[in-house]
Design a protein around this motif. Structure first.
Motif, short mmCIF file in Angstrom:
data_model
loop_
_atom_site.label_atom_id
_atom_site.label_comp_id
_atom_site.label_asym_id
_atom_site.label_seq_id
_atom_site.Cartn_x
_atom_site.Cartn_y
_atom_site.Cartn_z
N SER A 15 -12.33 -5.34 0.30
CA SER A 15 -11.00 -4.75 0.52
C SER A 15 -10.37 -4.28 -0.79
CB SER A 15 -10.08 -5.76 1.22
OG SER A 15 -10.59 -6.14 2.47
N THR A 48 -4.38 -8.09 1.07
CA THR A 48 -4.26 -6.95 1.98
C THR A 48 -3.60 -7.38 3.29
OG1 THR A 48 -6.28 -5.98 1.05
CG2 THR A 48 -5.57 -5.17 3.21
N ALA A 60 -3.73 -0.93 -2.98
CA ALA A 60 -2.61 -0.29 -2.28
C ALA A 60 -1.49 -1.30 -2.01
CB ALA A 60 -3.09 0.33 -0.98
N LYS A 68 -9.80 -1.25 -2.29
CA LYS A 68 -8.79 -0.19 -2.25
C LYS A 68 -7.52 -0.65 -1.52
CE LYS A 68 -11.28 2.60 -4.61
NZ LYS A 68 -10.92 2.78 -6.06
N GLN A 69 -7.71 -1.40 -0.44
CA GLN A 69 -6.55 -1.88 0.32
C GLN A 69 -5.72 -2.85 -0.52
OE1 GLN A 69 -9.81 -1.76 1.29
NE2 GLN A 69 -9.97 -1.97 3.52
N MET A 108 0.17 -6.55 5.02
CA MET A 108 0.23 -6.01 6.37
C MET A 108 1.20 -6.82 7.23
SD MET A 108 -2.94 -5.74 9.11
CE MET A 108 -4.07 -5.34 7.77
#
Length: 351
Positions: free
Chosen positions: A249, A194, A255, A251-252, A198
């Motif tokens: 984390s 994640t 994604a 779901k992140q 980012m």
């Protein structure tokens, strides 16, 4: 120029101000090691690099997030921090809180943390409590404590942790002068994949890179809730650092994989051990078993013809092998014993 730690190196991308007291052990600035022998051994026509996070102060990538989490906690007036841990978080939280003059409280699953990591938390004078349960149960307890008592949670649910960890992506781009085509990582609590995504997006939006990598994460088969699509109540794997059945984390991470057109998959313990041996034996890099999950995944995908010739590939090795030295001893050939005579020595050496 002296490396200042990740906050000062990447201040413009981090949520700090002139009033933030910077608590640093000069983390970050870790090696990005080109690994042609490993690539050749697995038959991959790629430009392969290993980002060795074991070179951080407490021996794992956790220090990137902890410097920021502890700095912000101190800015907010916190006197103590708390975490649940399979080992690396506890070592990092204990070290950084000691440096900051703060108390650290650590909950660990009894009997499921390596002595290397436990010894770090102990020597830094953290208050350590073992629970009859797994990491996920320990995390539930510390979350409730942080919500009701004057102590700051520094697990990856703390948003500053991921902000710090994203600097690993910045360094990869700075070291290569571009973004790789693929970035492989182990996945446990799923914060790192994640955070790296980012970081890559931050650099892309700032115009520092002109492409984004595919983010590819690998869980251990016995602890693969994201891959299996359900919480694993009793995760099992030799890779203790990613022995997590309900990632914070989740779901992140899904994604990050989806947005980058990457994936999250799983590898067996045998595949992890094979990669672990290859990293050490071919490239001279000693990582902990969980760190090898990303490389194990790379080997698995290479067998399917996944890569294009010349692809730029980075694998993050999340922690140092000394974190779990006992494991390496169990799978290594024991030293031969000789009398000490020159004749016997020459014979043993095969001359």
């Amino acid at each position: 120029m002296k490396w200042p730690g990740i906050i000062e190196a990447y201040r413009e991308f981090l949520p700090v101000t002139d009033d933030t007291p910077i608590v640093t052990l000069e983390e970050g600035g870790t090696p990005l090691i080109r690994s042609p022998r490993l690539a050749a051994e697995i038959g991959a026509d790629i430009d392969l690099y290993l980002k060795f996070e074991g070179a951080n102060p407490t021996g794992s990538f956790k220090d990137r997030g902890m410097t920021l989490a502890i700095s912000k906690a101190k800015e907010d007036g916190a006197k103590a921090v708390i975490c649940a841990s399979t080992g690396n978080t506890s070592a990092s939280a204990a070290a950084y809180s000691a440096h900051a003059g703060m108390e650290a409280y650590v909950l660990i699953p009894e009997g499921k943390i390596t002595l290397g990591k436990l010894s770090q938390a102990m020597i830094h004078k953290a208050t350590i409590l073992q629970i009859d349960g797994n990491f996920d149960e320990a995390l539930c307890l510390v979350k409730e404590i942080a919500e009701n008592y004057p102590v700051t949670l520094v697990n990856s649910l703390n948003p500053y942790r991921l902000q710090g960890q994203k600097t690993g992506a910045f360094e990869v781009c700075d070291q290569l002068d571009y973004a790789p085509d693929h970035h492989f990582l182990p996945v446990g609590n799923a914060g790192n994949i994640t955070a790296y995504w980012m970081g890559y997006k931050d650099y892309y939006n700032a115009g520092k890179i002109d492409s984004l990598p595919k983010m590819i994460g690998f869980q251990a088969a016995g602890a693969a809730p994201i891959v299996r699509g359900k919480i694993i109540k009793n995760p099992k794997t030799i890779a203790t650092a990613i022995r997590i059945g309900n990632p914070a984390s989740w779901k992140q991470a899904e994604a990050a994989a989806a947005e980058s057109q990457g994936r999250i998959d799983m590898v067996t313990d045998d595949e992890i051990v094979t990669a672990y041996r290859m990293i050490a034996g071919l490239e001279g890099i000693y990582c902990e078993p969980a760190s090898a999950a990303g490389v194990a995944g790379l080997i698995k995908l290479n067998k399917t013809g996944y890569f294009k010739s010349g692809d730029k590939v980075v694998c993050t090795l999340t922690g140092h092998g000394l974190k779990d030295a006992d494991f390496s001893l169990t799978i290594s050939e024991k030293p031969a014993s000789i009398s000490g005579s020159m004749d016997e020595l020459v014979k043993a050496l095969g001359f």
